[in-house]
Enzyme design. Structure first.
Site, PDB file in Angstrom:
ATOM      1  CE  LYS A 177       7.257 -16.872   0.692  1.00  0.00           C
ATOM      2  NZ  LYS A 177       7.387 -18.369   0.936  1.00  0.00           N
ATOM      3  CE1 TYR A 185      -3.936  -1.588  -0.589  1.00  0.00           C
ATOM      4  CE2 TYR A 185      -4.477  -0.960   1.699  1.00  0.00           C
ATOM      5  CZ  TYR A 185      -5.068  -1.485   0.376  1.00  0.00           C
ATOM      6  OH  TYR A 185      -6.231  -1.946   0.120  1.00  0.00           O
ATOM      7  CG  ASP A 228       4.892 -20.762   1.796  1.00  0.00           C
ATOM      8  OD1 ASP A 228       5.712 -19.741   1.502  1.00  0.00           O
ATOM      9  OD2 ASP A 228       5.518 -21.680   2.373  1.00  0.00           O
ATOM     10  CG  ASP A 275      -5.339  -8.010  -1.140  1.00  0.00           C
ATOM     11  OD1 ASP A 275      -6.562  -8.056  -0.808  1.00  0.00           O
ATOM     12  OD2 ASP A 275      -4.914  -7.786  -2.182  1.00  0.00           O
TER      13      ASP A 275
END
Ligand code: NAD
Length: 414
Positions: free
Chosen positions: A233, A163, A281, A305
């Site tokens: 991540k 963003y 993941d 998101d």
């Protein structure tokens, strides 16, 4: 500068007082500003008002009532304030001054370089947390075997990461300059970033991450949740995503040591809330395979998101997924889908998402009894298979009803 016509304060009702961060005094007759929204917004807002007014009346025997205060954004604001005035300052002021508000979906104006109105509202009011509860309502068609095992709430960071991302196009002068600069810092970058690459920068810092994670932790504490999971991540991006995880653990230790314990420090059973982390993941797998092991999730912007939509799909789709954007003083509750213009004013669309967003609003205000009644009414109505077109077409033996009929039945079923 455009001049705005000052909205007149409603004659009846009182303001919700902000006493400090996350501390509010809610009167029995609060004024709640609302934006009706574009497209299907008018139908949904009408339906939401029917349900919420009925629940508040029933829960408090007439002692409490909401004074709805219409403020304008989108096409209705242009009608009222003139060309180009999609998001009048008065509306933003009202959202801030009354602390709690709710909005229907807004169409993003086409052309003229308009930003999405939703993004503007979030940025101007610094609503740094996007909050999405995800749980299953019995009878809703779902693509998984045990959707009832999902009961999570997502806290997605709203101001950093992509963003606040900066991007330069492949082949542009800026991309070339940036690549040269990066190579001057570390010659190995020459091998990593090809000459023809477009380049994106994603900023994430301790201030933005910690205030989001703090909000998620406070929610877990206030609502008796068993765990909070930091989703990142960090195996690949150590100083942004990995740092998000580290800042989370740091915060838990510094501010919530008496309430939280890290998963790695738990030996046997504990009555503290467990804080853990998962690589993004792997979290997607876990959400499908062991959803009941997860409760509150805190995520940076992009992971959040993906995760919001994936989890919403698991319990039956965005049509009934509620949401809110909030800071520590201001909360704007909203339907998570768009304005679906092709169904505008047909009294056809599903008001579930906006109604459940209003349930979140009632809980935020401490009006839990009314929130419970709405959920009860909604559960029964869905179990009776008395639903709008989007659900009816997937539910065998259902009765397809209008948006307003669905709302009236929920009110009857409380
Ligand atoms: P959309 O969510 O408005 O509609 C996509 C399709 O989903 C619709 O055609 C309809 O079939 C279905 N749908 C959506 N909401 C429904 C409901 N309540 N009941 C039944 N069916 C429903 O997405 P879009 O067509 O991509 O966007 C339309 C406009 O909405 C755009 O201008 C977009 O920018 C805006 N938008 C606003 C928000 C928001 O206000 N938060 C969010 C997303 C999109």
């Amino acid at each position: 500068m455009a001049s705005y016509q000052k909205l007149t304060e409603p004659k009846e009702g009182s303001r919700i007082k902000v006493l400090g961060p996350n501390k509010f005094e809610v009167p029995n007759d609060p004024i709640i500003p609302f934006i009706e929204g574009d497209g299907i917004g008018a139908d949904l807002t009408r339906a939401m008002h029917i349900v919420i007014n009925a629940a508040v009346k029933k829960a408090y025997d007439g002692e409490r009532r909401i004074n709805w205060f219409e403020v304008y954004a989108g096409e209705k604001a242009v009608e009222k304030y003139g060309e180009g005035q999609y998001l009048p300052q008065d509306t933003l002021t009202a959202f801030k001054e009354y602390s709690v508000s709710i909005k229907g979906p807004l169409t993003t104006p086409v052309g003229g370089g308009f930003r999405s109105l939703n993004v503007s509202i979030r940025q101007v009011l610094d609503l740094f947390a996007c909050v999405r509860p995800v749980k299953y309502y019995k009878g809703i068609p779902s693509p998984v075997k045990h959707p009832e095992k999902v009961d999570m709430i997502i806290f997605r960071e709203n101001t950093e990461d992509i963003y606040a991302g900066v991007e330069f196009r492949s082949g542009s002068e800026e991309a070339k300059k940036l690549r040269d600069f990066l190579i001057s810092l570390d010659p190995k970058i020459k091998e990593k970033i090809r000459e023809d690459a477009g380049i994106g920068v994603k900023p994430m810092g301790p201030f933005g991450s910690k205030r989001l994670i703090r909000k998620a932790i406070q929610y877990a504490i206030n609502n008796g949740k068993s765990s909070i999971t930091l989703v990142h991540k960090g195996n690949i991006m150590k100083f942004t995503e990995g740092a998000f995880r580290d800042w989370g653990y740091e915060l838990a230790k510094a501010e919530f040591a008496d309430k939280l314990v890290a998963e790695s420090d738990v030996a046997g059973s504990t009555n503290k809330i467990i804080i853990k982390d998962r690589i993004a993941d792997s979290m997607f797998q876990q959400a499908l395979l062991r959803p009941d092991e997860y409760s509150v999730l805190a995520l940076p912007n992009l992971n959040g998101d993906y995760m919001s939509d994936a989890l919403a799909a698991q319990v039956g789709g965005l049509g009934i997924a509620p949401g809110a954007n909030m800071s520590d003083t201001t909360a704007v509750f909203e339907a998570t889908h768009g304005s679906a213009p092709k169904y505008a004013n047909m009294d056809k669309a599903n008001p579930g998402s906006l109604i459940l967003s209003a349930v979140m609003m009632l809980i935020h205000m401490g009006w839990k009894e009314a929130a419970d009644l709405v959920e009860k009414g909604l559960n029964r109505t869905i179990e009776q298979k008395y639903v709008t077109y989007d659900l009816a077409r997937q539910m065998e033996g259902s009765t397809e009803v209008k948006c307003s009929q669905f709302a009236e039945r929920i009110a009857e079923n409380m």
